[in-house]
Design an enzyme around this catalytic site. Structure first.
Site: not given
Length: 332
Positions: A124, A148, A152
């Protein structure tokens, strides 16, 4: 090739599964259905014109991953299985680290056991954090600012270590910007559980009358209309980018990272107006305070994807909105 898609019944996974299957690959879906529709595997099979095997299991169940890899003689894995909501990750970080990082470790252990060493990872643009310059290329510093994004980034770094440990590994991390839209048939699309975390499905639900109005978080940014600008990419362009990356990995070893975006930014109000045009419906909205961590603008430099993969996004904002509205009308 025989390709396993973890999270293959999810939003991006389902569209990628269809593109890969239509390109002649043998696709196996692996998903625990925690954030996807149980009807999707059958829909993809119907659309592809052939049965796609579906394994309902959690990627953290290493033995079940290994079993799927062996039984289906898998050559490559596309790893989508991960939680993906920024706000939720702040509220329940342990769940995000457990699922996103432990899940990837489990997958790698299973792959290593059966000597499957080709992996495409769903990453991402959140790994970049606050943009230091625009457009963002792959050389932009990484500095994730929420759980989050940190999951990643940590997985990316972990995969780099794995690739450096054994020259046989072929690993690519694809950093998405803002996937939107649906398959043109309207049969599959983004169907989040509960209140949507992303702009486009929320707008679609307002247009259909499921929700009363949209909240626009901030209209005092230094942009043309004061609202935040993002790089929205059609999910079918994104899926085709995955197919191009799978082809690339067949002849390239090591680890690499590539942005998948359009290079074009649209504001929140641009998206509202475009969806009103596509749907023929008004989109009521109210202005709310800025959200912590939101930035004025963020969009990709996608030149590396064009250079290495021969891929670039081709679908327009109108295509994104029209396909989303078609999917929304099919499901209400």
């Amino acid at each position: 090739m025989n390709i396993l898609l973890t999270g293959g019944a999810g939003y991006i996974g389902s569209h990628t599964a269809l593109v890969l299957a239509q390109a002649g690959h043998n696709v196996v879906l692996f998903d625990n259905l925690s954030n996807s529709d149980a009807a999707v595997p059958e829909k993809i099979s119907s659309m592809a014109g052939k049965k796609l095997p579906f394994v309902q299991a959690d990627v953290r169940a290493t033995d079940l991953v290994e079993k799927a890899l062996r039984e289906h003689r898998i050559d490559a894995v596309v790893h989508f299985a991960g939680f993906k909501a920024v706000g939720e990750s702040v509220a329940v970080p342990i769940e995000y680290y457990a699922n996103n990082i432990h899940g990837t470790v489990s997958l790698l252990q299973a792959m290593q056991r059966v000597s499957v060493k080709t992996l495409l990872f769903s990453s991402s643009a959140t790994v970049y954090g606050l943009p230091q310059y625009l457009p963002i290329d792959e050389a932009h510093p990484t500095h994730a600012i929420n759980p989050y994004g940190r999951t990643k980034l940590h997985v990316e770094e972990m995969l780099g270590d794995v690739a450096r440990s054994d020259a046989a590994w072929r690993i690519m991390c694809l950093r998405y910007f803002n996937p939107v839209g649906a398959h043109e048939s309207g049969m599959i699309g983004e169907r989040p559980n509960g209140i949507p975390n992303n702009l486009m499905p929320f707008i679609a639900q307002v247009a259909s009358g499921e929700r009363e109005r949209l909240q626009v978080f901030g209209n005092d940014y230094p942009t043309a209309d004061g609202t935040g600008i993002r790089d929205y990419i059609h999910v079918m362009d994104l899926a085709e980018g995955h197919a191009a990356a799978v082809h690339y990995l067949q002849s390239h070893q090591g680890w690499d990272v590539i942005n998948l975006g359009t290079g074009q930014g649209y504001s929140v109000l641009d998206m509202v107006r475009a969806f009103e045009k596509a749907s023929g419906r008004g989109i009521p909205y109210v202005i709310a305070a800025r959200r912590p961590g939101d930035v004025p603008a963020c969009y990709a430099n996608p030149a590396k994807a064009k250079r290495l993969l021969g891929w670039q996004a081709t679908r327009s904002l109108d295509d994104m909105c029209a396909s989303t509205w078609q999917f929304q009308r099919n499901r209400v």
